[in-house]
Enzyme design. Structure first.
Site, mmCIF file in Angstrom:
data_model
loop_
_atom_site.group_PDB
_atom_site.id
_atom_site.type_symbol
_atom_site.label_atom_id
_atom_site.label_comp_id
_atom_site.label_asym_id
_atom_site.label_seq_id
_atom_site.Cartn_x
_atom_site.Cartn_y
_atom_site.Cartn_z
ATOM 1 N N CYS A 114 9.445 -1.946 -14.967
ATOM 2 C CA CYS A 114 10.908 -1.963 -15.019
ATOM 3 C C CYS A 114 11.351 -1.323 -16.323
ATOM 4 O O CYS A 114 10.545 -1.049 -17.210
ATOM 5 C CB CYS A 114 11.382 -3.412 -14.966
ATOM 6 N N ARG B 254 11.728 4.333 -14.443
ATOM 7 C CA ARG B 254 10.725 3.263 -14.501
ATOM 8 C C ARG B 254 10.826 2.317 -13.313
ATOM 9 O O ARG B 254 9.908 1.542 -13.058
ATOM 10 C CB ARG B 254 10.866 2.469 -15.789
ATOM 11 N N TRP C 46 11.607 -2.621 -10.771
ATOM 12 C CA TRP C 46 10.615 -2.209 -9.784
ATOM 13 C C TRP C 46 9.935 -3.509 -9.384
ATOM 14 O O TRP C 46 9.150 -4.079 -10.127
ATOM 15 C CB TRP C 46 9.596 -1.247 -10.408
ATOM 16 N N ASN D 165 9.857 -7.008 -18.354
ATOM 17 C CA ASN D 165 8.999 -6.030 -17.678
ATOM 18 C C ASN D 165 7.567 -6.536 -17.817
ATOM 19 O O ASN D 165 7.135 -6.848 -18.927
ATOM 20 C CB ASN D 165 9.130 -4.650 -18.322
ATOM 21 N N GLY D 166 6.852 -6.642 -16.713
ATOM 22 C CA GLY D 166 5.481 -7.152 -16.773
ATOM 23 C C GLY D 166 5.271 -8.199 -15.692
ATOM 24 O O GLY D 166 6.085 -8.323 -14.767
ATOM 25 N N GLU E 11 -3.828 18.162 -6.533
ATOM 26 C CA GLU E 11 -2.543 18.003 -7.222
ATOM 27 C C GLU E 11 -1.384 18.522 -6.379
ATOM 28 O O GLU E 11 -0.328 17.889 -6.283
ATOM 29 C CB GLU E 11 -2.576 18.701 -8.588
ATOM 30 N N LYS F 25 1.772 16.218 -5.231
ATOM 31 C CA LYS F 25 3.167 16.559 -5.572
ATOM 32 C C LYS F 25 4.058 16.449 -4.331
ATOM 33 O O LYS F 25 5.125 15.859 -4.350
ATOM 34 C CB LYS F 25 3.260 17.973 -6.165
ATOM 35 N N GLU G 272 4.370 12.824 -3.244
ATOM 36 C CA GLU G 272 5.170 12.018 -4.179
ATOM 37 C C GLU G 272 6.668 12.188 -3.940
ATOM 38 O O GLU G 272 7.407 11.226 -3.842
ATOM 39 C CB GLU G 272 4.882 12.431 -5.619
ATOM 40 N N HIS H 197 -16.731 19.718 7.394
ATOM 41 C CA HIS H 197 -17.419 18.423 7.571
ATOM 42 C C HIS H 197 -16.442 17.352 8.039
ATOM 43 O O HIS H 197 -16.656 16.162 7.829
ATOM 44 C CB HIS H 197 -18.072 17.989 6.249
ATOM 45 N N LYS I 278 7.501 5.877 -12.940
ATOM 46 C CA LYS I 278 6.914 6.836 -13.877
ATOM 47 C C LYS I 278 5.651 6.318 -14.532
ATOM 48 O O LYS I 278 4.678 7.051 -14.720
ATOM 49 C CB LYS I 278 7.947 7.188 -14.947
HETATM 50 C C1 BG6 Z 1 2.287 7.381 -11.801
HETATM 51 C C2 BG6 Z 1 3.228 8.540 -12.070
HETATM 52 O O1 BG6 Z 1 2.979 6.225 -11.706
HETATM 53 O O2 BG6 Z 1 1.306 7.297 -12.818
HETATM 54 C C3 BG6 Z 1 2.398 9.807 -12.057
HETATM 55 O O3 BG6 Z 1 4.222 8.580 -11.069
HETATM 56 C C4 BG6 Z 1 1.290 9.720 -13.105
HETATM 57 O O4 BG6 Z 1 3.216 10.908 -12.317
HETATM 58 C C5 BG6 Z 1 0.475 8.441 -12.981
HETATM 59 O O5 BG6 Z 1 0.455 10.817 -12.975
HETATM 60 C C6 BG6 Z 1 -0.363 8.215 -14.228
HETATM 61 O O6 BG6 Z 1 0.506 7.966 -15.305
HETATM 62 P P1 BG6 Z 1 0.123 8.302 -16.807
HETATM 63 O O7 BG6 Z 1 1.367 7.997 -17.575
HETATM 64 O O8 BG6 Z 1 -1.005 7.378 -17.182
HETATM 65 O O9 BG6 Z 1 -0.265 9.728 -16.889
#
Ligand code: BG6
Length: 613
Positions: free
Chosen positions: A2, A27, A75, A101-102, A485, A489, A492, A509, A608
């Site tokens: 959060c 967040r 969150w 947060n936690g 990746e 993307k 996500e 395979h 994030k």
């Molecule tokens: C996810 C993010 O929660 O955590 C990603 O949405 C990120 O973008 C991943 O790659 C790892 O986070 P970090 O801060 O350890 O690089």
């Protein structure tokens, strides 16, 4: 994960807190709330959904003005997103309020004791237990001590802020395993989960350590331990400016951050790469750390999400060019799989935020076994950067969009510097080849700028495939991680689409069985020693009428006949191709998501940085 904010000062607290929360919404964004200390006592407003819904509610029904307040964007971990579960949470008498947060792991136990003592709980959250615990303890002791005593009873992780009408000239905060900073302004002060929240007001911050408790007044912080012992604090002036926390005219932070990659790479190379002298160096702490590494040192790279894909690219480079044995682990697996760890191992933790719980736990495990820890991190003062033995900072600036872009290419840039530094130190590369790679690295910001110039062409290709709902991404060697990746993307930021990245050689395979007419496959096919192999994989897919979207090097006349859609990138040594190829992969995902009207900066169910397990 959060976002929490606290404010005490002379400005109107409601606007100040809502504005600061808007800088932390990446967040978590399933509900939000604010508590203000004003003539009414503790006034609270909470709403489910994005912050703008709360802001609209406050606009329609203004809160009585005040100068002290706390706020939260959520969150959910305990209790579904609802108005009752949104923060802030109060005690029985609404005299105090907390945001958190936690995760409080022993909340059920504490709750049972407090209910037995006559407390009435309103929510299903773990957080509410903090408010009632402080209320209970404050019956017999001053508020500041009650707050510390309550913290001592909590098991789990927390960044928490508390305000009380009993003590209108201070607000309280503390952290354990979740990020919390203090922002020091002119006659005002802030608590915040992250720096972008305070940049509108100040660049002077204090990074808190675990188990530090803060009493915050408008004139600044007073730090103590959980036992009340005074603690000295250091005020740091951050490099980031407020513009970096704004969209600056871009429709999304993600697109802005994609376009910031030439600068992010340049800043990460700054004062480290001297291509005139042909030298690579680091700050003294990192250089000493690297120079002391024994010749037979082994590396284990741990990370999560996009950072994991950067780690895979790092493995290829470090093994091929520096001849150092490397394994790459997902941090969430590493911490529980009982890895072989000893003094002959360096764990490299790659993380944008420096706060990801699994990666943090991974480095703590490594240290417990005597292994060394090098962090590649984008946030100064973050938990991982403070606990590592040395840190190679990526200087990408704040990354606000949930989907990581500029931090990814900056992480790979840092791994390139590390690889070339160790390759030279260990005499693993012929001087000419080393020089070639150093020159390529120096040109990289311009090369990436050129890749960005294909934006319109990439947008057109994205429009062509925006209605597809399944994608494969295929690549080999350095671009196998690129395939992973690219798929991540798209997944996500466009949750309507399933996408999977795969090693191109693995197709036959299994996954090839799903290919049928019109199924789009993105191929990474820049010039490389395995170029011909990739061509054969393209032919396998074309034989099954799959739709081939090919990312290839400019000037490659040969490949055009194999592509249904061709995207070209500047021609480089394969060493640099994961960074250059990242640009069309990011823009393709961006424009497919945009065409589908997705919430690109704040995709549902993501955040994030994941600071809880
Ligand atoms: C996810 C993010 O929660 O955590 C990603 O949405 C990120 O973008 C991943 O790659 C790892 O986070 P970090 O801060 O350890 O690089």
């Amino acid at each position: 994960m959060c976002g929490i904010v606290g404010y005490i000062g002379k400005a109107d607290v409601t606007n100040t807190i809502l504005e600061a929360l808007s800088r932390l919404e990446y967040r978590g964004y399933d509900s939000a709330g604010i508590a203000v200390l004003n003539g009414k006592g503790v006034e609270i407003r909470k709403r489910v959904g994005k912050l703008k819904i709360l802001a609209e509610a406050v606009r329609r029904q203004p809160m009585k003005s005040g100068h002290v307040g706390i706020g939260h964007t959520r969150w959910a971990t305990h209790g579904e997103p609802s108005e009752i579960n949104a923060h802030p949470h109060t005690d029985c008498s609404h005299a105090l309020a907390v945001v958190h947060n936690g995760i409080i792991e022993n909340y059920a136990e504490l709750k049972a004791q407090l209910v037995a003592n006559g407390h009435t709980f309103r929510s299903q959250t773990d957080t509410e237990v903090i408010a009632h615990l402080v209320e209970e303890l404050a019956k017999h002791t001053p508020l500041d001590r009650a707050f510390r005593q309550a913290l001592k009873q909590l098991k789990g992780s927390y960044a928490v802020c508390l305000l009380s009408k009993q003590d209108p000239h201070r607000i309280f905060g503390a952290r354990n395993g979740s990020p919390l900073i203090v922002g020091i302004g002119d006659g005002e002060a802030f608590f915040a989960s992250d720096v972008p929240a305070v940049l509108e007001h100040t660049r002077r911050v204090v990074y808190l350590n675990d188990f530090e408790v803060v009493e915050l007044s408008a004139s600044g912080p007073t730090l103590t331990s959980l036992d009340g012992k005074p603690i000295k604090h250091t005020v740091v002036t951050v490099r980031w400016d407020v513009a970096s926390a704004r969209k600056e005219g871009f429709p999304h932070f993600m697109l802005k951050e994609i376009h910031e990659q030439p600068t992010a790479i340049e800043q990460t190379l700054l004062n480290r790469l001297d291509d005139v002298k042909g030298a690579i160096t680091f700050d003294r702490r990192t250089k000493t750390f690297l120079d002391k590494l024994p010749a037979d040192e082994k590396f284990i790279i741990i990370s999560c999400g996009t950072a994991y894909h950067a780690g895979l690219v790092g493995e290829y480079m470090l093994e091929e060019f520096a001849r150092i044995p490397v394994t790459v682990d997902l941090a969430s697996e590493f911490r529980y799989r009982g890895p072989m760890l000893d003094r002959g191992i360096t764990v490299i933790a790659i993380t944008q935020s420096g706060e990801t719980a699994d990666t943090l736990a991974g480095i703590r495990l490594a240290k417990q076994h005597g292994s060394k820890v090098l962090a590649i991190c984008n946030v100064m003062g973050s938990s991982i950067s403070r606990e590592a033995d040395a840190v190679l900072y990526t200087h990408a600036g704040p990354e606000i969009a949930v989907a990581s872009t500029k931090a990814y290419t900056a992480q790979i840039t840092a791994l390139m510097l590390l690889t070339l530094y160790l390759a030279k130190r260990r005499k693993r590369l012929p001087a000419a080849q080393w020089r070639l790679l150093v020159d390529g690295l120096a040109k990289l910001p311009r090369t990436v700028q050129r890749a960005l110039e294909s934006e319109d062409a990439i947008k057109a290709v994205a429009a062509k495939y925006a209605s597809a709902r399944n994608f494969y991404y295929l690549g080999r060697r350095y671009n196998y991680p690129s395939a992973l990746e690219g798929a991540l993307k798209l997944k996500e930021i466009c949750p309507l689409i399933h996408a999977e990245g795969y090693a191109a050689g693995e197709m036959k395979h299994g996954p090839i069985s799903l290919i049928r007419k019109g199924w789009p496959i993105v191929f990474l096919a820049p010039q490389s020693p395995v170029y011909e192999k990739v061509i054969s994989n393209i032919e396998e897919v074309r034989a099954r009428k799959g739709e081939c979207i090919v990312i290839a090097s400019e000037g490659d006349e040969h490949i055009a006949r194999y592509a249904d859609s061709l995207i070209t990138i500047p021609k480089t040594d394969e060493f640099f191709s994961p960074i250059v190829a990242a640009i069309p992969l990011q823009l393709f995902a961006y424009y497919v998501a945009d065409a589908n009207g997705c919430d690109i900066d704040q995709p549902p169910n993501l955040a994030k940085s994941v600071t809880v397990e």
